[in-house]
Design a protein around this motif. Structure first.
Motif, PDB file in Angstrom:
ATOM      1  N   ASP A 179       0.820  -1.256  -0.154  1.00 40.66           N
ATOM      2  CA  ASP A 179      -0.018  -0.007  -0.177  1.00 40.66           C
ATOM      3  C   ASP A 179       0.830   1.278  -0.150  1.00 40.66           C
ATOM      4  OD1 ASP A 179      -2.083  -1.810   0.077  1.00 40.66           O
ATOM      5  OD2 ASP A 179      -2.564  -1.268   2.150  1.00 40.66           O
ATOM      6  N   TYR A 180       0.714   2.137  -0.900  1.00 38.78           N
ATOM      7  CA  TYR A 180       1.241   3.454  -0.990  1.00 38.78           C
ATOM      8  C   TYR A 180       0.401   4.364  -0.822  1.00 38.78           C
ATOM      9  CZ  TYR A 180       5.498   1.065  -2.632  1.00 38.78           C
ATOM     10  OH  TYR A 180       6.656   0.248  -2.587  1.00 38.78           O
ATOM     11  N   ARG A 181       0.622   5.732  -0.318  1.00 38.28           N
ATOM     12  CA  ARG A 181       0.015   6.844   0.002  1.00 38.28           C
ATOM     13  C   ARG A 181       0.671   8.057  -0.545  1.00 38.28           C
ATOM     14  NH1 ARG A 181      -4.410   7.446   2.781  1.00 38.28           N
ATOM     15  NH2 ARG A 181      -4.122   5.252   3.874  1.00 38.28           N
TER      16      ARG A 181
ATOM     17  N   GLU B  83       0.722  11.920  -0.694  1.00 36.44           N
ATOM     18  CA  GLU B  83       0.118  13.308  -0.128  1.00 36.44           C
ATOM     19  C   GLU B  83       1.223  14.422  -0.620  1.00 36.44           C
ATOM     20  OE1 GLU B  83      -0.002  12.528   3.988  1.00 36.44           O
ATOM     21  OE2 GLU B  83      -1.895  11.521   3.635  1.00 36.44           O
TER      22      GLU B  83
ATOM     23  N   TRP C 260       5.617  10.149  -1.501  1.00 39.11           N
ATOM     24  CA  TRP C 260       5.045   9.084  -1.379  1.00 39.11           C
ATOM     25  C   TRP C 260       5.487   8.267  -0.197  1.00 39.11           C
ATOM     26  CZ3 TRP C 260       3.260   6.071  -6.604  1.00 39.11           C
ATOM     27  CH2 TRP C 260       2.892   6.961  -7.341  1.00 39.11           C
ATOM     28  N   THR C 261       4.579   7.633   0.313  1.00 41.17           N
ATOM     29  CA  THR C 261       4.902   6.821   1.568  1.00 41.17           C
ATOM     30  C   THR C 261       4.373   5.454   1.484  1.00 41.17           C
ATOM     31  OG1 THR C 261       3.090   7.552   2.502  1.00 41.17           O
ATOM     32  CG2 THR C 261       5.227   8.603   3.182  1.00 41.17           C
ATOM     33  N   HIS C 262       5.169   4.389   1.862  1.00 39.87           N
ATOM     34  CA  HIS C 262       4.840   3.099   1.992  1.00 39.87           C
ATOM     35  C   HIS C 262       4.406   2.507   3.251  1.00 39.87           C
ATOM     36  CE1 HIS C 262       5.705  -1.380   1.891  1.00 39.87           C
ATOM     37  NE2 HIS C 262       5.024  -1.311   0.792  1.00 39.87           N
ATOM     38  N   SER C 263       3.227   1.982   3.326  1.00 38.25           N
ATOM     39  CA  SER C 263       2.800   1.613   4.634  1.00 38.25           C
ATOM     40  C   SER C 263       3.564   0.844   5.418  1.00 38.25           C
ATOM     41  CB  SER C 263       1.264   0.851   4.431  1.00 38.25           C
ATOM     42  OG  SER C 263       1.703  -0.343   3.803  1.00 38.25           O
TER      43      SER C 263
ATOM     44  N   LEU D 111      -2.837   1.919  -4.161  1.00 37.40           N
ATOM     45  CA  LEU D 111      -2.368   3.492  -4.055  1.00 37.40           C
ATOM     46  C   LEU D 111      -3.624   4.104  -3.279  1.00 37.40           C
ATOM     47  CD1 LEU D 111      -0.276   5.392  -5.226  1.00 37.40           C
ATOM     48  CD2 LEU D 111      -1.908   5.880  -7.038  1.00 37.40           C
ATOM     49  N   PHE D 112      -3.333   4.838  -2.558  1.00 32.85           N
ATOM     50  CA  PHE D 112      -4.196   5.834  -1.856  1.00 32.85           C
ATOM     51  C   PHE D 112      -3.769   7.245  -1.974  1.00 32.85           C
ATOM     52  CE2 PHE D 112      -4.200   1.850   0.388  1.00 32.85           C
ATOM     53  CZ  PHE D 112      -5.252   1.292   0.535  1.00 32.85           C
ATOM     54  N   CYS D 113      -4.882   7.992  -2.942  1.00 37.01           N
ATOM     55  CA  CYS D 113      -4.253   9.402  -3.127  1.00 37.01           C
ATOM     56  C   CYS D 113      -5.565  10.186  -3.582  1.00 37.01           C
ATOM     57  CB  CYS D 113      -3.588   9.262  -4.217  1.00 37.01           C
ATOM     58  SG  CYS D 113      -2.981  10.973  -5.112  1.00 37.01           S
ATOM     59  N   ASP D 114      -5.857  11.477  -2.987  1.00 37.80           N
ATOM     60  CA  ASP D 114      -7.171  12.023  -3.519  1.00 37.80           C
ATOM     61  C   ASP D 114      -6.520  13.121  -4.360  1.00 37.80           C
ATOM     62  OD1 ASP D 114      -5.947  13.546  -1.582  1.00 37.80           O
ATOM     63  OD2 ASP D 114      -7.410  13.143  -0.114  1.00 37.80           O
TER      64      ASP D 114
END
Ligand SMILES: [Zn+2]
Length: 326
Positions: A95-97, A99, A103-106, A152-155
């Protein structure tokens, strides 16, 4: 159509040869694992592209372009009448986020060189090329994530617009069926080809005596081999490979381990620890290498990219078969 072969990275071949013949340092073992994962992602991408079809495109894979005095590596460039599309392939898992630009890896913190800025640099370089060659073309790019286990988590829509996930990859590649390549695309491909250079970054070398000499099994890596007439039999797994196959693997290892060190018949005898007789070694060197110089001072340059390529290209010209136990 695929114009350039996707070869294994030189650093990967170096580390694989080193792993076979020594104990890898933790940092190298880690690097090798990442390179192998990256190559697996590229293979997956190529397979899906083959399925989708690419006969109407010029596709360059794994090339280095010299642009304005510096060299940039490209996983894939796709050229058509519409211009150039860069595909950077990232075989990430987990899982990557995202912001902002971070980019950060869980599993473990921030990624120092994030994928999006890599892609930005890669496309930016091509835009600079466009200015220097005075040939106008559009440049865009996508980050391709071919692994099912990547989330990928991103808005931020700007990030999503750059990204192709595994679930959308077939559809994305099939979209190129609407493209076409005529005279303009052909000229654009010429521009790219004029700027292709060899990989300037691979410089890793080890000392000749710092790795294990002798030959090892292609099935399991064991050095416990029994000499037979035209083969070596692995006492660990039962694989039986011809002397020639073993020598080709040794030549490829030599190339990636020792860099500029001259490969001579004498050194090859030392490197293979006399497992194969001198005449056979000489014959194989003559078959798989370019020879420079004469007689005792002859040095040999492996004429193939690596073991796999040599085995594939010389397949019809080998008398003895290999049996790899699985
Ligand atoms: Zn074996």
């Amino acid at each position: 159509m695929f114009i350039t072969l996707r070869k294994l990275p030189e650093e990967l071949l170096h580390l694989k040869a080193l792993r076979a013949r020594s104990v890898l340092a933790a940092v190298d073992a880690d690097k090798l694992m990442r390179l192998e994962r990256g190559s697996a992602g590229e293979r997956e991408y190529d397979l899906l592209f083959d399925e989708a079809g690419h006969g109407n495109l010029y596709v360059y894979r794994d090339i280095y372009l010299q642009i304005e005095g510096s060299v940039t590596q490209y996983d894939t460039l796709i050229i058509s009448e519409s211009g150039i599309i860069v595909n950077e392939i990232k075989n990430f898992t987990g899982d990557y986020r995202v912001e902002g630009s971070m980019w950060t890896h869980s599993g473990g913190g921030q990624i120092p060189d994030d994928a999006a800025s890599q892609l930005r640099r890669a496309t930016g370089k091509l835009m600079r090329l466009r200015n220097t060659v005075r040939f106008n073309f559009d440049v865009s790019g996508k980050l391709i994530f071919p692994n099912d286990n990547f989330r990928l988590f991103c808005d931020d829509d700007r990030v999503w617009n750059q990204v192709v996930l595994r679930a959308d990859l077939r559809r994305y590649l099939a979209g190129f069926n609407n493209e076409y390549s005529g005279e303009y695309a052909s000229q654009l491909a010429d521009v790219i080809e004029r700027h292709i250079v060899p990989n300037p970054y691979f410089k890793q070398r080890v000392e000749f005596d710092s790795v294990r000499h002798s030959l090892y099994c292609g099935g399991c890596g064991s050095f416990k081999l029994e000499k037979q007439h035209f083969h070596l039999l692995c006492m660990t797994c039962g694989s039986r490979e011809s002397n020639e196959t073993h020598l080709v693997r040794a030549m490829s290892d030599f190339k990636y381990l020792f860099g500029p060190l001259e490969m001579t018949s004498r050194r090859m005898m030392q490197f293979t620890d006399g497992m194969v007789n001198y005449r056979t070694v000489l014959r194989s060197l003559a078959k798989y290498c370019h020879a420079h110089g004469q007689n005792k001072s002859t040095s040999y340059e492996f004429m193939y990219y690596d073991f796999e390529e040599a085995m594939e290209k010389e397949k019809p010209n080998r008398k003895y078969k290999d049996y790899i136990a699985r």
